[in-house]
Design a protein around this motif. Structure first.
Motif, short mmCIF file in Angstrom:
data_model
loop_
_atom_site.label_atom_id
_atom_site.label_comp_id
_atom_site.label_asym_id
_atom_site.label_seq_id
_atom_site.Cartn_x
_atom_site.Cartn_y
_atom_site.Cartn_z
N GLY A 42 5.45 14.83 -7.24
CA GLY A 42 5.10 15.30 -5.92
C GLY A 42 3.69 15.80 -5.75
N PRO A 43 3.36 16.10 -4.51
CA PRO A 43 2.02 16.56 -4.16
C PRO A 43 1.77 18.00 -4.61
N SER A 44 0.51 18.35 -4.62
CA SER A 44 0.12 19.68 -5.09
C SER A 44 0.16 20.75 -3.99
N SER A 87 -10.27 8.25 -2.35
CA SER A 87 -9.21 7.77 -1.47
C SER A 87 -7.84 7.92 -2.14
N HIS A 88 -6.84 8.24 -1.35
CA HIS A 88 -5.47 8.35 -1.85
C HIS A 88 -4.66 7.08 -1.60
N GLU A 118 0.84 -1.19 0.00
CA GLU A 118 0.00 0.00 0.00
C GLU A 118 0.88 1.24 0.00
N PHE A 119 0.40 2.27 -0.68
CA PHE A 119 1.09 3.56 -0.70
C PHE A 119 0.06 4.64 -0.93
N ARG A 120 0.48 5.88 -0.88
CA ARG A 120 -0.43 7.01 -1.04
C ARG A 120 -0.03 7.81 -2.27
N LEU A 121 -1.02 8.07 -3.12
CA LEU A 121 -0.79 8.88 -4.32
C LEU A 121 -1.24 10.31 -4.06
N PRO A 122 -0.62 11.29 -4.71
CA PRO A 122 -1.06 12.68 -4.56
C PRO A 122 -2.49 12.90 -5.05
N SER A 123 -2.88 12.18 -6.08
CA SER A 123 -4.24 12.32 -6.60
C SER A 123 -5.10 11.17 -6.09
#
Length: 74
Positions: free
Chosen positions: A56-58, A19-20, A7-12
């Motif tokens: 990267g994130p926004s 869900s991210h 599992e990981f977290r995406l910026p979008s």
């Protein structure tokens, strides 16, 4: 997705539920499918997710959330 996933977290977020949290196989081949961990919808391929993670994130808030969430998978 099998039990051999990461599992990981995406910026979008997921287009269906927002869900991210995402899942990908532990192998992480470029053509492996990435699924939403919440609703199990196909989101993208691993090489596309890697690109999103590199860009990267926004926002600064998203950056802090991703740093904490993705830390354990590094």
């Amino acid at each position: 997705m099998s039990d051999l996933s990461t599992e990981f977290r995406l910026p979008s977020g997921c287009p269906s539920c927002g869900s991210h949290r995402m899942q990908v196989s532990e192998v992480k081949n470029p053509d492996d499918k990435v699924f939403c961990a919440s609703c199990r919808r196909f989101v993208c391929l691993w090489h596309e997710a890697e690109s999103a993670l590199e860009h990267g994130p926004s926002s600064e808030t998203e950056a802090l959330i991703e740093k904490v969430t993705n830390r354990k998978s590094e």
